[in-house]
Design a protein around this motif. Structure first.
Motif, PDB file in Angstrom:
ATOM      1  N   GLY A  93       0.828  -1.191   0.000  1.00 13.64           N
ATOM      2  CA  GLY A  93       0.000   0.000   0.000  1.00 13.64           C
ATOM      3  C   GLY A  93       0.862   1.240   0.000  1.00 13.64           C
ATOM      4  O   GLY A  93       2.073   1.173  -0.222  1.00 13.64           O
ATOM      5  N   GLY A  94       0.221   2.372   0.283  1.00 11.64           N
ATOM      6  CA  GLY A  94       0.971   3.618   0.298  1.00 11.64           C
ATOM      7  C   GLY A  94       0.109   4.827   0.566  1.00 11.64           C
ATOM      8  O   GLY A  94      -1.059   4.721   0.983  1.00 11.64           O
ATOM      9  N   ILE A  95       0.705   5.977   0.320  1.00 13.50           N
ATOM     10  CA  ILE A  95       0.057   7.274   0.532  1.00 13.50           C
ATOM     11  C   ILE A  95       0.345   8.153  -0.675  1.00 13.50           C
ATOM     12  O   ILE A  95       1.380   7.996  -1.332  1.00 13.50           O
ATOM     13  N   GLY A  96      -0.571   9.055  -0.978  1.00 16.24           N
ATOM     14  CA  GLY A  96      -0.382   9.948  -2.110  1.00 16.24           C
ATOM     15  C   GLY A  96      -1.140  11.246  -1.933  1.00 16.24           C
ATOM     16  O   GLY A  96      -1.933  11.405  -0.996  1.00 16.24           O
ATOM     17  N   SER A  97      -0.904  12.166  -2.836  1.00 18.30           N
ATOM     18  CA  SER A  97      -1.591  13.448  -2.849  1.00 18.30           C
ATOM     19  C   SER A  97      -1.738  13.891  -4.300  1.00 18.30           C
ATOM     20  O   SER A  97      -0.875  13.603  -5.125  1.00 18.30           O
ATOM     21  N   PHE A  98      -2.844  14.573  -4.603  1.00 20.50           N
ATOM     22  CA  PHE A  98      -3.035  15.058  -5.966  1.00 20.50           C
ATOM     23  C   PHE A  98      -3.717  16.420  -5.957  1.00 20.50           C
ATOM     24  O   PHE A  98      -4.367  16.806  -4.993  1.00 20.50           O
ATOM     25  N   SER A  99      -3.546  17.138  -7.061  1.00 21.80           N
ATOM     26  CA  SER A  99      -4.203  18.423  -7.294  1.00 21.80           C
ATOM     27  C   SER A  99      -4.870  18.370  -8.654  1.00 21.80           C
ATOM     28  O   SER A  99      -4.250  17.965  -9.632  1.00 21.80           O
ATOM     29  N   VAL A 100      -6.131  18.786  -8.703  1.00 23.62           N
ATOM     30  CA  VAL A 100      -6.881  18.849  -9.955  1.00 23.62           C
ATOM     31  C   VAL A 100      -7.092  20.314 -10.292  1.00 23.62           C
ATOM     32  O   VAL A 100      -7.567  21.089  -9.460  1.00 23.62           O
ATOM     33  N   ASN A 101      -6.730  20.691 -11.503  1.00 21.57           N
ATOM     34  CA  ASN A 101      -6.872  22.072 -11.954  1.00 21.57           C
ATOM     35  C   ASN A 101      -7.669  22.098 -13.240  1.00 21.57           C
ATOM     36  O   ASN A 101      -7.145  21.873 -14.316  1.00 21.57           O
ATOM     37  N   THR A 102      -8.964  22.349 -13.126  1.00 25.28           N
ATOM     38  CA  THR A 102      -9.827  22.511 -14.290  1.00 25.28           C
ATOM     39  C   THR A 102     -10.512  23.858 -14.173  1.00 25.28           C
ATOM     40  O   THR A 102     -10.596  24.421 -13.083  1.00 25.28           O
ATOM     41  N   PRO A 103     -11.036  24.383 -15.246  1.00 21.66           N
ATOM     42  CA  PRO A 103     -11.742  25.659 -15.166  1.00 21.66           C
ATOM     43  C   PRO A 103     -12.905  25.580 -14.164  1.00 21.66           C
ATOM     44  O   PRO A 103     -13.771  24.725 -14.277  1.00 21.66           O
ATOM     45  N   GLY A 104     -12.864  26.426 -13.162  1.00 19.07           N
ATOM     46  CA  GLY A 104     -13.924  26.459 -12.156  1.00 19.07           C
ATOM     47  C   GLY A 104     -13.779  25.417 -11.064  1.00 19.07           C
ATOM     48  O   GLY A 104     -14.646  25.321 -10.192  1.00 19.07           O
ATOM     49  N   GLU A 105     -12.723  24.638 -11.086  1.00 16.63           N
ATOM     50  CA  GLU A 105     -12.561  23.575 -10.094  1.00 16.63           C
ATOM     51  C   GLU A 105     -11.087  23.444  -9.714  1.00 16.63           C
ATOM     52  O   GLU A 105     -10.223  23.279 -10.557  1.00 16.63           O
ATOM     53  N   ASP A 106     -10.817  23.535  -8.425  1.00 13.98           N
ATOM     54  CA  ASP A 106      -9.457  23.397  -7.920  1.00 13.98           C
ATOM     55  C   ASP A 106      -9.513  22.507  -6.679  1.00 13.98           C
ATOM     56  O   ASP A 106      -9.944  22.935  -5.624  1.00 13.98           O
ATOM     57  N   ILE A 107      -9.100  21.242  -6.809  1.00  7.37           N
ATOM     58  CA  ILE A 107      -9.218  20.258  -5.739  1.00  7.37           C
ATOM     59  C   ILE A 107      -7.838  19.733  -5.375  1.00  7.37           C
ATOM     60  O   ILE A 107      -7.034  19.409  -6.250  1.00  7.37           O
ATOM     61  N   THR A 108      -7.574  19.623  -4.078  1.00  3.50           N
ATOM     62  CA  THR A 108      -6.361  18.996  -3.573  1.00  3.50           C
ATOM     63  C   THR A 108      -6.763  17.999  -2.504  1.00  3.50           C
ATOM     64  O   THR A 108      -7.597  18.298  -1.656  1.00  3.50           O
ATOM     65  N   ASP A 109      -6.180  16.786  -2.539  1.00  2.00           N
ATOM     66  CA  ASP A 109      -6.537  15.756  -1.566  1.00  2.00           C
ATOM     67  C   ASP A 109      -5.346  14.851  -1.299  1.00  2.00           C
ATOM     68  O   ASP A 109      -4.493  14.658  -2.158  1.00  2.00           O
ATOM     69  N   THR A 110      -5.304  14.311  -0.099  1.00  2.41           N
ATOM     70  CA  THR A 110      -4.337  13.298   0.289  1.00  2.41           C
ATOM     71  C   THR A 110      -5.105  12.008   0.514  1.00  2.41           C
ATOM     72  O   THR A 110      -6.216  12.018   1.023  1.00  2.41           O
TER      73      THR A 110
END
Length: 162
Positions: A93-110
């Motif tokens: 298993g493991g751990i991760g983080s991501f960022s989504v950059n779309t027009p009108g949407e900015d999401i960051t999650d671990t």
């Protein structure tokens, strides 16, 4: 017939117990691929026994509208095939983080994830190891955008053995 069965069983048992070490003590290199986009991981393998090892991968992921990192750890069992070929299976298993950059949407999650691993590798006479593996992963996090689903990670790896 009974003698034939006992001799066959003894020969099979002898063949399984006299198997040589099929993995190197250490290997480091790159694992390249992903299920959707291109990702590269720095990959390190450490032998834990004659046919068992630990693999740790630190990677970056890049897609159309997202980027992120992932740290994975896998325990693997390695089985010889023929010549320099081996196949392996593992879990971790493991751990991760991501960022989504779309027009009108900015999401960051671990997130955290559980993973399996199955692959085939070729061990050259020189200290080079090349492999192709399939790693299904299931992620668990707060955001449902990109990590709470099943991901099929396919990658090609090249490693230096020492």
């Amino acid at each position: 017939m009974k003698k034939f069965f006992l001799v066959s069983l003894a020969l099979i048992g002898f063949a399984l117990t006299t198997e040589a070490q099929v993995i190197s003590d250490n290997a480091i290199g790159l694992r390249m691929g992903d299920s959707d986009g291109f990702g590269a991981e720095i990959s390190y393998q450490r032998a834990l026994g004659e046919n068992n090892r630990l693999e740790v991968d630190l990677g970056w992921r890049d897609g159309n509208n997202y980027d992120g990192f992932k740290l994975a750890g896998l325990y693997q069992w390695v089985f010889p095939l023929d010549g320099g070929f081996n196949w392996y299976v593992g879990a971790g298993g493991g751990i991760g983080s991501f960022s989504v950059n779309t027009p009108g949407e900015d999401i960051t999650d671990t997130f955290i994830f559980a993973a399996g691993d199955i692959g085939i590798e070729y061990d050259f006479e020189i200290p080079l190891l090349i492999s192709l593996d399939f790693r299904p992963e299931i992620g668990f996090g707060e955001d449902n955008y990109n990590n709470n689903d099943l991901d099929f990670d396919i990658a090609l790896s090249i490693r230096y053995q020492f």
